[in-house]
Design a protein around this motif. Sequence first.
Motif, PDB file in Angstrom:
ATOM      1  N   ARG A   9       0.826  -1.210   0.000  1.00  0.00           N
ATOM      2  CA  ARG A   9       0.000   0.000   0.000  1.00  0.00           C
ATOM      3  C   ARG A   9       0.855   1.253   0.000  1.00  0.00           C
ATOM      4  NH1 ARG A   9      -5.158  -1.497   3.834  1.00  0.00           N
ATOM      5  NH2 ARG A   9      -6.096  -2.926   2.332  1.00  0.00           N
ATOM      6  N   GLN A  12       2.063   1.722  -3.498  1.00  0.00           N
ATOM      7  CA  GLN A  12       0.971   2.171  -4.362  1.00  0.00           C
ATOM      8  C   GLN A  12       0.659   3.654  -4.149  1.00  0.00           C
ATOM      9  OE1 GLN A  12      -1.882  -0.778  -3.117  1.00  0.00           O
ATOM     10  NE2 GLN A  12      -1.646  -1.924  -5.031  1.00  0.00           N
ATOM     11  N   LEU A  13       0.878   4.142  -2.927  1.00  0.00           N
ATOM     12  CA  LEU A  13       0.649   5.557  -2.638  1.00  0.00           C
ATOM     13  C   LEU A  13       1.847   6.423  -3.000  1.00  0.00           C
ATOM     14  CD1 LEU A  13      -1.121   5.217   0.817  1.00  0.00           C
ATOM     15  CD2 LEU A  13      -2.143   6.055  -1.300  1.00  0.00           C
ATOM     16  N   MET A  31      -5.256   7.107   3.871  1.00  0.00           N
ATOM     17  CA  MET A  31      -4.835   7.649   2.577  1.00  0.00           C
ATOM     18  C   MET A  31      -5.165   6.672   1.448  1.00  0.00           C
ATOM     19  SD  MET A  31      -1.167   9.224   3.759  1.00  0.00           S
ATOM     20  CE  MET A  31      -0.559   9.487   2.115  1.00  0.00           C
ATOM     21  N   PHE A  32      -4.938   5.388   1.695  1.00  0.00           N
ATOM     22  CA  PHE A  32      -5.218   4.371   0.680  1.00  0.00           C
ATOM     23  C   PHE A  32      -6.718   4.287   0.405  1.00  0.00           C
ATOM     24  CE2 PHE A  32      -5.906   0.045  -0.856  1.00  0.00           C
ATOM     25  CZ  PHE A  32      -5.004   0.001  -1.900  1.00  0.00           C
ATOM     26  N   GLU A  34      -8.978   6.659   0.832  1.00  0.00           N
ATOM     27  CA  GLU A  34      -9.396   7.853   0.097  1.00  0.00           C
ATOM     28  C   GLU A  34      -8.984   7.782  -1.368  1.00  0.00           C
ATOM     29  OE1 GLU A  34     -11.388  10.331   0.942  1.00  0.00           O
ATOM     30  OE2 GLU A  34     -11.696   9.273   2.820  1.00  0.00           O
ATOM     31  N   ARG A  35      -7.811   7.228  -1.626  1.00  0.00           N
ATOM     32  CA  ARG A  35      -7.363   7.084  -3.019  1.00  0.00           C
ATOM     33  C   ARG A  35      -8.296   6.170  -3.799  1.00  0.00           C
ATOM     34  NH1 ARG A  35      -4.013   3.159  -4.317  1.00  0.00           N
ATOM     35  NH2 ARG A  35      -3.780   2.962  -6.504  1.00  0.00           N
ATOM     36  N   GLU A  36      -8.749   5.098  -3.153  1.00  0.00           N
ATOM     37  CA  GLU A  36      -9.662   4.170  -3.807  1.00  0.00           C
ATOM     38  C   GLU A  36     -11.032   4.809  -4.046  1.00  0.00           C
ATOM     39  OE1 GLU A  36      -8.940   0.978  -4.999  1.00  0.00           O
ATOM     40  OE2 GLU A  36      -6.943   1.795  -4.627  1.00  0.00           O
ATOM     41  N   ASP A  38     -11.543   7.967  -4.814  1.00  0.00           N
ATOM     42  CA  ASP A  38     -11.436   9.122  -5.704  1.00  0.00           C
ATOM     43  C   ASP A  38     -12.251   8.953  -6.980  1.00  0.00           C
ATOM     44  OD1 ASP A  38      -9.858  10.570  -4.018  1.00  0.00           O
ATOM     45  OD2 ASP A  38      -7.974  10.119  -5.045  1.00  0.00           O
ATOM     46  N   GLU A  39     -12.385   7.754  -7.466  1.00  0.00           N
ATOM     47  CA  GLU A  39     -13.083   7.502  -8.725  1.00  0.00           C
ATOM     48  C   GLU A  39     -14.582   7.274  -8.538  1.00  0.00           C
ATOM     49  OE1 GLU A  39     -11.518   7.827 -11.616  1.00  0.00           O
ATOM     50  OE2 GLU A  39      -9.758   8.342 -10.436  1.00  0.00           O
TER      51      GLU A  39
END
Length: 54
Positions: A9, A12-13, A31-32, A34-36, A38-39
């Motif tokens: 992870r 990936q960040l 953070m991970f 929230e990144r997931e 985003d879409e």
Amino acid sequence: MTTPLFLLRCVQLGLSMGDLDFLTIGLVNDMFTERENDEYKYHMLADQSDFDKF
């Protein structure tokens, strides 16, 4: 969560080992997540009037 999964992870960040001196495991997980998200296309977004009512 296992150590390899945590390190995956981080990669990936785009985090470096030096960055981990300043971050907790929970913050990296947040953070991970929230990144997931985003879409994701939300059906309704809050605007200023919603925040004022809150």
